[in-house]
Design a protein around this motif. Structure first.
Motif, PDB file in Angstrom:
ATOM      1  N   ASP A  77       0.863  -1.189   0.000  1.00 38.18           N
ATOM      2  CA  ASP A  77       0.000   0.000   0.000  1.00 38.18           C
ATOM      3  C   ASP A  77       0.896   1.234   0.000  1.00 38.18           C
ATOM      4  O   ASP A  77       1.735   1.389   0.884  1.00 38.18           O
ATOM      5  N   ASP A  80       0.533   3.028   3.332  1.00 34.54           N
ATOM      6  CA  ASP A  80       0.878   2.330   4.565  1.00 34.54           C
ATOM      7  C   ASP A  80       1.646   1.062   4.207  1.00 34.54           C
ATOM      8  O   ASP A  80       1.058   0.065   3.794  1.00 34.54           O
ATOM      9  N   SER A  81       2.958   1.095   4.376  1.00 34.51           N
ATOM     10  CA  SER A  81       3.805  -0.014   3.933  1.00 34.51           C
ATOM     11  C   SER A  81       3.580  -1.304   4.720  1.00 34.51           C
ATOM     12  O   SER A  81       4.074  -2.358   4.336  1.00 34.51           O
ATOM     13  N   THR A  82       2.829  -1.245   5.804  1.00 29.58           N
ATOM     14  CA  THR A  82       2.534  -2.461   6.569  1.00 29.58           C
ATOM     15  C   THR A  82       1.346  -3.218   5.984  1.00 29.58           C
ATOM     16  O   THR A  82       1.027  -4.308   6.430  1.00 29.58           O
ATOM     17  N   LYS A  83       0.685  -2.636   4.985  1.00 33.12           N
ATOM     18  CA  LYS A  83      -0.497  -3.255   4.383  1.00 33.12           C
ATOM     19  C   LYS A  83      -0.263  -3.493   2.889  1.00 33.12           C
ATOM     20  O   LYS A  83       0.671  -2.951   2.309  1.00 33.12           O
ATOM     21  N   THR A  84      -1.150  -4.292   2.313  1.00 30.81           N
ATOM     22  CA  THR A  84      -1.090  -4.539   0.870  1.00 30.81           C
ATOM     23  C   THR A  84      -2.415  -4.162   0.220  1.00 30.81           C
ATOM     24  O   THR A  84      -3.448  -4.095   0.893  1.00 30.81           O
ATOM     25  N   VAL A  85      -2.334  -3.911  -1.061  1.00 26.74           N
ATOM     26  CA  VAL A  85      -3.531  -3.580  -1.845  1.00 26.74           C
ATOM     27  C   VAL A  85      -3.542  -4.473  -3.085  1.00 26.74           C
ATOM     28  O   VAL A  85      -2.492  -4.936  -3.536  1.00 26.74           O
TER      29      VAL A  85
END
Length: 201
Positions: A77, A80-85
């Motif tokens: 993401d 937010d690099s801790t999440k993915t999209v």
């Protein structure tokens, strides 16, 4: 002690040179000479410009194009690099969704996709490959049944007859390798490029 170690060092250096340099360079050269297109990534060109690869799918959303299999590939993401999209057909992050048969998220997505496709073509059964992702998320092909299922939508969007579109699907249907291996398939990118060429005439 050096007498005992020396043969091991020489063998290590010789095998490194052979298996790490000579063999890969020889195989790359042979592949490039015998299979130049495949060695370069099976790239597809249109008007002198690379538009994709025959080995990696692309996302087509417009009704005038055939759609490939769903893709479950992801990307970080940007917010937010801790999440993915979701990032369909992301070759840098190949993989499936890892959702199992008891997953509610998978069941909901499948139901939504099947309902949408049934509304698009209520007279035909929905081919399984139009609602299921491949293990890699990069599959460039669909089954001939999946292509035929989409013919009415594509023909209507392009103001072409269904017979014209069916002929294109048939001409882009590849059979089993050596008549035995794999399943018949249609490369989505190649088919869509042919559609664009036919419309330009």
């Amino acid at each position: 002690m050096l007498r005992e170690i020396r043969p091991a060092i020489v063998l290590l250096l010789a095998l490194t040179a052979i298996t790490g340099l000579a063999y890969p360079l020889a195989m790359t050269g042979i592949a490039g000479a015998l299979f130049p297109a495949q060695a370069q990534g099976s790239l597809i060109e249109e008007d002198g410009k690379v538009v994709g690869s025959a080995l990696i799918g692309q996302e087509f959303k417009d009704d005038k194009y055939f759609h490939g299999r769903p893709s479950a590939t992801l990307a970080p993401d940007p917010n937010d690099s801790t999440k993915t999209v979701p990032a369909p057909y992301n070759a840098a992050n190949s993989g499936g969704s890892n959702l199992g048969p008891t997953s509610k998220a998978l069941a909901d997505r499948l139901k939504e996709d099947v309902d949408k496709l049934k509304a698009e073509n209520p007279s035909a059964p929905v081919p399984v490959d139009l609602v299921t992702t491949s293990a890699s998320g990069l599959d460039p092909n669909i089954s001939p049944e999946a292509a035929q299922f989409q013919v009415p939508r594509v023909a209507k969007a392009r103001n072409m007859s269904e017979d014209q579109v069916k002929q294109l699907v048939t001409s882009h249907t590849e059979g089993r390798l050596l008549g035995l291996l794999g399943e018949p398939r249609v490369n989505v990118l190649a088919l869509n490029l042919s559609l664009d060429r036919a419309a330009a005439k």
